[in-house]
Design a protein around this motif. Structure first.
Motif, PDB file in Angstrom:
ATOM      1  N   ASP A   1       0.844  -1.025  -0.015  1.00 15.85           N
ATOM      2  CA  ASP A   1       0.134   0.008   0.042  1.00 15.85           C
ATOM      3  C   ASP A   1       0.752   1.214   0.165  1.00 15.85           C
ATOM      4  OD1 ASP A   1      -2.231  -1.522  -0.009  1.00 15.85           O
ATOM      5  OD2 ASP A   1      -2.669  -1.236   1.983  1.00 15.85           O
ATOM      6  N   LYS A   2       1.865   1.236   0.850  1.00 12.11           N
ATOM      7  CA  LYS A   2       2.950   2.224   0.777  1.00 12.11           C
ATOM      8  C   LYS A   2       3.485   2.544  -0.413  1.00 12.11           C
ATOM      9  CE  LYS A   2       4.172   2.027   5.681  1.00 12.11           C
ATOM     10  NZ  LYS A   2       5.377   1.818   6.637  1.00 12.11           N
ATOM     11  N   PHE A   3       3.744   1.375  -1.227  1.00 17.63           N
ATOM     12  CA  PHE A   3       4.415   1.591  -2.736  1.00 17.63           C
ATOM     13  C   PHE A   3       3.554   2.244  -3.514  1.00 17.63           C
ATOM     14  CE2 PHE A   3       8.650   0.473  -2.423  1.00 17.63           C
ATOM     15  CZ  PHE A   3       8.843  -0.456  -1.489  1.00 17.63           C
ATOM     16  N   ILE A   4       2.272   1.547  -3.484  1.00 17.68           N
ATOM     17  CA  ILE A   4       1.126   2.120  -4.460  1.00 17.68           C
ATOM     18  C   ILE A   4       0.908   3.521  -4.393  1.00 17.68           C
ATOM     19  CG2 ILE A   4      -1.116   1.813  -5.226  1.00 17.68           C
ATOM     20  CD1 ILE A   4      -1.051  -1.171  -4.280  1.00 17.68           C
ATOM     21  N   HIS A   5       0.947   4.273  -3.233  1.00 14.86           N
ATOM     22  CA  HIS A   5       0.579   5.495  -3.023  1.00 14.86           C
ATOM     23  C   HIS A   5       1.711   6.461  -2.725  1.00 14.86           C
ATOM     24  CE1 HIS A   5      -2.961   3.183  -1.664  1.00 14.86           C
ATOM     25  NE2 HIS A   5      -3.702   4.124  -2.461  1.00 14.86           N
ATOM     26  N   ILE A   6       2.901   5.851  -2.719  1.00 15.63           N
ATOM     27  CA  ILE A   6       4.058   6.736  -2.252  1.00 15.63           C
ATOM     28  C   ILE A   6       4.606   7.562  -3.477  1.00 15.63           C
ATOM     29  CG2 ILE A   6       5.735   5.161  -3.013  1.00 15.63           C
ATOM     30  CD1 ILE A   6       7.447   5.832  -0.579  1.00 15.63           C
ATOM     31  N   GLN A   7       5.111   8.770  -3.159  1.00 17.38           N
ATOM     32  CA  GLN A   7       5.436   9.633  -4.316  1.00 17.38           C
ATOM     33  C   GLN A   7       6.801   9.972  -3.684  1.00 17.38           C
ATOM     34  OE1 GLN A   7       2.495  12.665  -4.349  1.00 17.38           O
ATOM     35  NE2 GLN A   7       1.344  11.681  -5.497  1.00 17.38           N
ATOM     36  N   GLY A   8       7.691  10.056  -4.808  1.00 17.59           N
ATOM     37  CA  GLY A   8       9.231  10.506  -4.238  1.00 17.59           C
ATOM     38  C   GLY A   8      10.077   9.417  -3.838  1.00 17.59           C
ATOM     39  N   ASP A   9      10.920   9.476  -3.387  1.00 17.01           N
ATOM     40  CA  ASP A   9      12.157   8.554  -3.333  1.00 17.01           C
ATOM     41  C   ASP A   9      11.646   7.419  -2.571  1.00 17.01           C
ATOM     42  OD1 ASP A   9      15.634   8.546  -2.064  1.00 17.01           O
ATOM     43  OD2 ASP A   9      14.420   7.303  -3.341  1.00 17.01           O
ATOM     44  N   TYR A  10      11.643   6.276  -3.143  1.00 23.89           N
ATOM     45  CA  TYR A  10      11.187   5.065  -2.395  1.00 23.89           C
ATOM     46  C   TYR A  10      12.182   3.902  -2.664  1.00 23.89           C
ATOM     47  CZ  TYR A  10      10.396   3.807  -7.584  1.00 23.89           C
ATOM     48  OH  TYR A  10      10.646   3.696  -9.018  1.00 23.89           O
TER      49      TYR A  10
ATOM     50  N   ARG B   1       2.207   2.768 -12.376  1.00 22.81           N
ATOM     51  CA  ARG B   1       3.331   3.665 -11.625  1.00 22.81           C
ATOM     52  C   ARG B   1       3.238   5.229 -12.137  1.00 22.81           C
ATOM     53  NH1 ARG B   1       9.783   2.985 -12.708  1.00 22.81           N
ATOM     54  NH2 ARG B   1      10.530   4.250 -10.870  1.00 22.81           N
ATOM     55  N   VAL B   2       2.906   6.021 -10.978  1.00 23.68           N
ATOM     56  CA  VAL B   2       2.762   7.570 -11.515  1.00 23.68           C
ATOM     57  C   VAL B   2       4.059   8.163 -11.039  1.00 23.68           C
ATOM     58  CG1 VAL B   2       0.528   7.021 -11.380  1.00 23.68           C
ATOM     59  CG2 VAL B   2       1.434   7.733  -9.275  1.00 23.68           C
ATOM     60  N   ASN B   3       4.197   9.396 -11.412  1.00 19.97           N
ATOM     61  CA  ASN B   3       5.468  10.465 -11.034  1.00 19.97           C
ATOM     62  C   ASN B   3       4.555  11.390 -10.028  1.00 19.97           C
ATOM     63  OD1 ASN B   3       3.809  12.043 -12.485  1.00 19.97           O
ATOM     64  ND2 ASN B   3       5.298  12.144 -14.371  1.00 19.97           N
ATOM     65  N   MET B   4       5.183  12.279  -9.764  1.00 20.95           N
ATOM     66  CA  MET B   4       4.712  13.480  -8.861  1.00 20.95           C
ATOM     67  C   MET B   4       3.649  14.149  -9.267  1.00 20.95           C
ATOM     68  SD  MET B   4       6.746  13.462  -6.035  1.00 20.95           S
ATOM     69  CE  MET B   4       6.601  14.978  -5.253  1.00 20.95           C
ATOM     70  N   ASP B   5       3.464  14.287 -10.555  1.00 17.64           N
ATOM     71  CA  ASP B   5       2.258  14.781 -11.308  1.00 17.64           C
ATOM     72  C   ASP B   5       1.083  14.131 -11.502  1.00 17.64           C
ATOM     73  OD1 ASP B   5       3.797  17.316 -11.112  1.00 17.64           O
ATOM     74  OD2 ASP B   5       4.432  16.621 -13.190  1.00 17.64           O
ATOM     75  N   GLY B   6       1.110  12.819 -10.988  1.00 17.75           N
ATOM     76  CA  GLY B   6       0.117  11.645 -11.125  1.00 17.75           C
ATOM     77  C   GLY B   6       0.005  11.135 -12.457  1.00 17.75           C
ATOM     78  N   LYS B   7       1.177  11.139 -13.263  1.00 21.49           N
ATOM     79  CA  LYS B   7       1.051  10.887 -14.771  1.00 21.49           C
ATOM     80  C   LYS B   7       1.528   9.340 -14.621  1.00 21.49           C
ATOM     81  CE  LYS B   7       3.142  11.292 -19.390  1.00 21.49           C
ATOM     82  NZ  LYS B   7       4.206  12.345 -20.158  1.00 21.49           N
ATOM     83  N   ILE B   8       0.916   8.534 -15.401  1.00 18.50           N
ATOM     84  CA  ILE B   8       1.417   6.956 -15.522  1.00 18.50           C
ATOM     85  C   ILE B   8       2.789   6.975 -16.172  1.00 18.50           C
ATOM     86  CG2 ILE B   8       0.839   4.623 -16.404  1.00 18.50           C
ATOM     87  CD1 ILE B   8      -1.921   5.363 -15.838  1.00 18.50           C
ATOM     88  N   ILE B   9       3.850   6.442 -15.532  1.00 20.70           N
ATOM     89  CA  ILE B   9       5.105   6.297 -16.405  1.00 20.70           C
ATOM     90  C   ILE B   9       5.499   4.881 -16.372  1.00 20.70           C
ATOM     91  CG2 ILE B   9       5.975   8.858 -15.529  1.00 20.70           C
ATOM     92  CD1 ILE B   9       7.412   7.436 -13.161  1.00 20.70           C
TER      93      ILE B   9
END
Length: 506
Positions: free
Chosen positions: A123-132, A235-243
């Motif tokens: 769950d953390k990975f799915i919603h995390i943003q930034g450095d994981y 997988r999304v970036n900081m802007d919510g775009k699927i990458i």
């Protein structure tokens, strides 16, 4: 087997056909904080699973009770105890139907794997943003095998757990095509169909459609076959775009695999025994028909009185076998629903049939059978289930003979009757059967099986236990008494007497 399940490190629980808990092992009790005693009888759907899992649990039960067993289903269970009411545990379960020996579904057993830690991490990975990256590459065993793809399905992540699982290093995988180069060449798949399905899963995730617990198998670097469940999320970036796609693998723990294997072996063994029993019950009827025909033909010939008695004993034993074969459902005996006949019979005929069943063993062991039976009893006419009474007395006598010291030993069969007037015109004969033998008598484990066990160590113990329960259905009882130099069964039974029997006593 029961002890293994109770102490298994995998959470295991079971329900009856109404969905109420009738099995709850130590591991699931530990995870939920709900003891075995507290769990018993609770509704799985309404009392134990979280609201989010109620629909899934309902469908799972409905399908399992129809014989459709599902695997790798995630259930969210409530936790109990101070300050834990809002917490939950996540289990991935396999639903296995529980059947009786007649192959009727009587409940569902769930064998699970605790994935709460992995679920939290996922769950953390799915919603995390930034450095994981620090989390992804942690050697912590709670971190599952993870790989990721960019928009073109090239490998952009391959964590430490993935290295350990496949044998392939991260540096060798990054930048390669996940489908074809990695899974297909480095980690071989079974057939092109598997490769196509993986491609669909990845493209679905990149397109925003997540896939949960997709069965995924491959061969590692050493050729070992790996079975897993693949979860693919966008997988999304900081802007919510699927990458790209983020993929997790769930691997069944050794404990779960062992528990499932033990359960499969138990089910296979149980099914084999049921087939054997069904086969024996069916095939034994044919020779019984032949015996009945032979007896009926003999009855039409000129027989002496002794020969007629032999024929009567043979017929009584044949009917006893047929009775056992017809009423083979042990559950009816266990729950007290066995139907007992009530017909008129002569006690002497029962005694003759019982004794005939042990005569060969007596001769083989060189034992003497002492019969202390009053003459008036031999012609006494009573009401009851003659062939079940034969079965009970024969089993007790046979076990006593089997464990009597030999050669030169003895077994005594005593019968002590007394009349009991219930009301005008209705009398009972109170009968005490004593089956006596010198020496140590029955082994302790056999006595334990007879009186106390629900899991029998021996076939003889099972038979004695069933006979004791049948006797109880007749309002009778049995005791096993061990004295300094002898031991004996004391069997007590009240039987209604016919008017003919009263005349014989008089």
């Amino acid at each position: 087997m029961v002890r293994l399940i109770e102490t298994a490190t995998a959470p295991i629980f079971a329900v009856d056909v109404e969905g109420r808990i009738n099995g709850w092992n130590a591991k699931v009790a530990e995870l939920t904080g709900l003891s075995v005693e507290e769990a018993m009888g609770k509704s799985l759907v309404h009392d134990l699973v979280h609201k989010e899992s109620e629909e899934i649990a309902n469908k799972l039960l409905f399908r399992a009770l129809r014989g459709e067993e599902d695997k790798n289903i995630e259930l969210r269970l409530r936790t109990f105890g101070t300050g834990t009411s809002n917490n939950a545990i996540f289990l991935v379960v396999n639903a296995c139907t529980s059947k009786d020996y007649m192959n009727n579904i009587v409940g569902v057993c769930f064998v699970g794997q605790d994935v709460t830690g992995q679920k939290v991490v996922m769950d953390k990975f799915i919603h995390i943003q930034g450095d994981y990256k620090a989390i992804v590459h942690s050697p912590n065993p709670l971190i599952p095998p993870i790989f990721a793809s960019d928009e073109n399905t090239c490998c952009s992540e391959w964590n430490t757990a993935m290295e350990k699982l496949t044998g392939w290093k991260r540096g060798d995988m990054i930048g390669k095509m996940l489908v074809g180069e990695i899974f297909g060449s480095c980690c071989q798949l079974k057939g092109r169909d598997a490769m196509t399905k993986l491609m669909i899963v990845l493209h679905n995730a990149i397109g925003g459609q997540d896939t949960d617990k997709f069965p995924f198998s491959f061969f590692d670097q050493d050729g070992k076959y790996v079975q897993a469940l693949l979860t693919a999320n966008k997988r999304v970036n900081m802007d919510g775009k699927i990458i790209g796609a983020f993929c997790f693998l769930q691997i069944a723990s050794p404990e779960l695999q062992q528990t499932l294997e033990v359960q499969r072996q138990k089910e296979n063994k149980g099914m084999s025994k049921m087939k054997e029993l069904a086969y024996i019950c069916q095939e034994i009827r044919n020779p019984l028909s032949g015996i009945r025909l032979a007896n009926s033909l003999l009855e039409t010939t000129n027989l002496t009185e002794v020969q007629k008695q032999f024929l009567e004993t043979s017929a009584a034993c044949e009917k006893q076998i047929l009775k056992i074969v017809k009423d083979v459902d042990l559950d009816n005996i266990e729950d007290g629903s066995l139907e007992l006949e009530k017909a008129e019979f002569v006690l002497g005929s029962v005694i003759d049939a019982v004794v005939s069943q042990v005569m060969l063993l007596l001769r083989e062991k060189g034992l003497q059978l002492i019969r202390d039976i009053p003459e008036e009893v031999k012609t006494m006419t009573v009401y009851g289930d003659q062939f079940r009474i034969q079965q009970i007395l024969a089993d007790f006598l046979l076990n006593m003979v089997s464990h009597a010291p030999s050669p030169g030993g003895w077994v005594e069969m005593q019968l002590i009757p007394s009349l009991k007037q219930i009301s005008e015109g209705i009398s009972l004969v109170h009968i005490e059967f004593r089956i006596v033998s010198p020496g140590d008598g029955l082994p302790p484990e056999l006595v334990q099986d007879m009186f106390h066990s629900s899991q029998w160590a021996t076939q003889e113990g099972l038979a004695l236990s069933m006979c004791r329960k049948i006797l109880k259905l007749m309002n009778g009882e049995v005791q096993y008494i061990r004295e300094s130099e002898r031991c004996y069964f004391l069997i007590v039974l009240d039987l209604p007497m016919s008017r003919k029997g009263l005349k014989n006593i008089g």
